[in-house]
Design a protein around this motif. Structure first.
Motif, short mmCIF file in Angstrom:
data_model
loop_
_atom_site.label_atom_id
_atom_site.label_comp_id
_atom_site.label_asym_id
_atom_site.label_seq_id
_atom_site.Cartn_x
_atom_site.Cartn_y
_atom_site.Cartn_z
N ALA A 124 0.82 -1.22 0.00
CA ALA A 124 0.00 0.00 0.00
C ALA A 124 0.85 1.27 0.00
CB ALA A 124 -0.93 -0.01 1.21
N PHE A 125 1.93 1.26 0.79
CA PHE A 125 2.81 2.43 0.84
C PHE A 125 4.26 1.97 0.83
CE2 PHE A 125 5.41 5.46 3.28
CZ PHE A 125 5.25 6.59 2.50
N GLU A 126 5.00 2.39 -0.17
CA GLU A 126 6.40 2.03 -0.29
C GLU A 126 7.23 3.31 -0.17
OE1 GLU A 126 8.37 -0.79 -0.45
OE2 GLU A 126 9.81 0.86 -0.30
N PRO A 127 7.99 3.48 0.91
CA PRO A 127 8.75 4.72 1.13
C PRO A 127 9.68 5.09 -0.02
CG PRO A 127 8.76 3.36 3.11
CD PRO A 127 8.15 2.53 2.03
N VAL A 128 10.34 4.10 -0.62
CA VAL A 128 11.29 4.39 -1.70
C VAL A 128 10.58 5.00 -2.90
CG1 VAL A 128 12.92 3.38 -3.35
CG2 VAL A 128 12.92 2.62 -0.97
N GLU A 129 9.44 4.44 -3.27
CA GLU A 129 8.69 4.99 -4.41
C GLU A 129 8.14 6.37 -4.07
OE1 GLU A 129 6.13 5.94 -7.68
OE2 GLU A 129 8.17 5.22 -7.34
N PHE A 130 7.76 6.58 -2.81
CA PHE A 130 7.28 7.91 -2.40
C PHE A 130 8.37 8.96 -2.58
CE2 PHE A 130 6.77 11.16 0.94
CZ PHE A 130 5.53 11.67 0.57
N ILE A 131 9.60 8.61 -2.20
CA ILE A 131 10.72 9.52 -2.37
C ILE A 131 11.01 9.76 -3.85
CG2 ILE A 131 13.21 9.81 -2.02
CD1 ILE A 131 12.84 8.24 0.62
N LYS A 132 10.94 8.68 -4.63
CA LYS A 132 11.17 8.82 -6.07
C LYS A 132 10.12 9.72 -6.71
CE LYS A 132 13.66 4.52 -6.99
NZ LYS A 132 13.69 3.28 -7.80
N ARG A 133 8.91 9.64 -6.22
CA ARG A 133 7.83 10.48 -6.74
C ARG A 133 8.16 11.96 -6.51
NH1 ARG A 133 2.68 8.92 -3.90
NH2 ARG A 133 3.48 6.86 -4.49
N ILE A 134 8.72 12.26 -5.34
CA ILE A 134 9.13 13.63 -5.04
C ILE A 134 10.27 14.06 -5.97
CG2 ILE A 134 10.19 15.12 -3.29
CD1 ILE A 134 8.73 13.41 -1.18
N LEU A 135 11.23 13.15 -6.18
CA LEU A 135 12.36 13.47 -7.06
C LEU A 135 11.93 13.70 -8.50
CD1 LEU A 135 15.07 10.96 -5.73
CD2 LEU A 135 14.80 13.38 -5.18
N ARG A 136 10.81 13.09 -8.90
CA ARG A 136 10.31 13.25 -10.27
C ARG A 136 9.50 14.52 -10.47
NH1 ARG A 136 9.11 7.49 -9.77
NH2 ARG A 136 6.91 8.00 -9.40
N LEU A 137 9.32 15.30 -9.43
CA LEU A 137 8.48 16.50 -9.51
C LEU A 137 8.82 17.43 -10.68
CD1 LEU A 137 7.92 17.53 -5.77
CD2 LEU A 137 6.17 16.88 -7.43
N PRO A 138 10.10 17.65 -11.00
CA PRO A 138 10.39 18.55 -12.13
C PRO A 138 9.75 18.13 -13.44
CG PRO A 138 12.37 18.20 -10.83
CD PRO A 138 11.33 17.25 -10.29
#
Length: 260
Positions: A124-138
């Motif tokens: 349901a919640f994967e911390p690594v993918e959550f961080i990657k989502r933030i990194l993809r913001l640009p």
């Protein structure tokens, strides 16, 4: 030339290969599909026959880079997705890809988010993918996503782009696509080089892939033999001074627990 091809890379007799094929064959928008392997077997050829998929055999020693290039080269389409046999594709993957290409004809890379699958259960919640989502913001700034510095920015703190989610514009990028000497960081290094070329990176920031984590994954093997640490350190050195690399690797290695 067809608009898109899934080039499935099959390695040995994976128990997940058929599920991958099914997710591709049941797309809401039909796509061309091919199956490629350097480890031919009756299991792989049997699935190719069962699902009516052309099978291409590479008669040389298995190598991730060479196997991926072979699959990419065998695909006759504008966009090619190197499908990993362990993963599943969301039913609107091709639809999202073609919709984006219609809006951004200079798109050289299509990608998106993913959901982790462990022990056949969705996480349901994967911390690594959550961080990657933030990194993809640009990449959400699509009117700027053709700029090299925007494309590079999503790679500065690690590879935030999920490799099997990617579709590459073969017409614009040509072949071979993968020229990096790396094994584990092959995709990261490739994306870094692609970020220097003309064209737009488009990311659909929603799950378009179900990414399977399991004991037999190549990523886990790379962690255990330390090749991941070595290659990721070298990638950071391309972008940062040594003092920053040490700090980044300290935190980046914490992501390895995903495969424990």
């Amino acid at each position: 030339m067809k608009p898109h091809t899934f080039a499935i890379c099959a390695y040995k007799d994976s128990p997940y290969l058929e599920s991958c094929i099914r997710s591709i064959k049941t797309q809401s928008v039909e796509s061309d599909v091919i199956l490629c392997t350097s480890t031919p077997s009756t299991y792989i050829s049997g699935l190719a026959d069962q699902y009516g998929i052309p099978l291409f055999i590479r008669h040389e020693k298995s190598s991730i880079r060479d196997d991926w290039n072979f699959a990419y080269n065998m695909a006759d389409a504008t966009f090619v997705t190197i499908a990993h046999q362990d993963d599943l594709y969301q039913k609107d993957y091709v639809k999202n890809l073609l919709d984006c290409y219609g809006r951004y004809p200079d798109m050289t890379l299509f990608t998106g988010g993913y959901v982790v699958v462990k022990k056949d259960k969705l996480v349901a919640f994967e911390p690594v993918e959550f961080i990657k989502r933030i990194l993809r913001l640009p990449l959400r700034l699509r009117f700027l996503s053709h700029l090299s510095w925007i494309k590079k920015s999503v790679l500065l703190f690690g590879n935030s782009i999920c490799c099997p989610a990617c579709a590459y514009n073969k017409v614009q990028l040509g072949e071979p696509l993968f020229t990096s000497p790396y094994h584990f960081a092959l995709d990261w290094d490739t994306l870094y080089e692609l970020s220097k070329l003309p064209g737009r990176f488009i990311c659909v920031e929603k799950p378009i892939l179900y990414y399977r984590v399991h004991e037999g994954a190549a990523t886990k093997a790379a962690i255990e033999d330390n090749s991941r640490i070595k290659e990721e350190t070298e990638m950071f050195k391309k972008m940062w001074p040594g003092s920053v690399v040490k700090v980044l690797m300290h935190f980046y290695r914490k992501a390895y627990h995903e495969y424990e």
